[in-house]
Design a protein around this motif. Structure first.
Motif: not given
Length: 143
Positions: A28-31, A36-45, A90-93, A96-103
């Motif tokens: 997980a790295v900051a983007v 990061g928002t686009d990634r989270q929305i794609a995963l959620r959809s 999850s994606t944490r904001f 101005g950056r986001t970090v995704g994570q799976v737990i």
């Protein structure tokens, strides 16, 4: 039936349980916030679609997967569960950056990890189903 539905039906219908697949992960790295928002929305959809497909294959309603959204604060997240096994994506904001994570207790622990992308989500769901102990009498039969 979709490819994912066939795959899940085969996994559930196997005489011997197969080894749970490992979804492809990366550190997980900051983007940038928009990435990061686009990634989270794609995963959620995709998660919503795959959960619906899985539940069409799993005949026992008490074993259906569930999808719960969490919105608020500095994070977007959803949790997929099957019986008492779950994975939180999850994606944490921050700044101005986001970090995704799976737990998930069903994934190797260590440094924070995120899915490599939507293509890793089917393996995550199959892993949850296998970890939850679902088997052939709970799946529709392929014809």
């Amino acid at each position: 039936m979709t490819f994912f539905m066939h795959r899940l039906a085969e996994v559930l219908g196997a005489e011997e349980p197969e080894a749970a697949p490992q979804p492809t992960m990366r550190p997980a790295v900051a983007v940038a916030r928009n990435e990061g928002t686009d990634r989270q929305i794609a995963l959620r959809s995709l998660a919503e679609q795959l959960v619906s497909e899985a539940n069409a294959v799993i005949t026992d309603p008490t074993s259906h997967l569930s999808l719960v959204d969490e919105v608020g604060g500095d994070e977007l997240a959803f949790t997929i569960s099957c019986r008492n096994h779950l994975a939180r994506v999850s994606t944490r904001f921050a700044g101005g950056r986001t970090v995704g994570q799976v737990i998930s207790d069903d994934l190797p622990q260590g440094e924070p990890q995120e899915l490599t992308g939507p293509e890793a989500l089917p393996d995550l769901l199959v892993r949850l189903v296998i970890a939850a102990g679902l088997h052939n009498e709970q799946a529709i039969h392929l014809s």
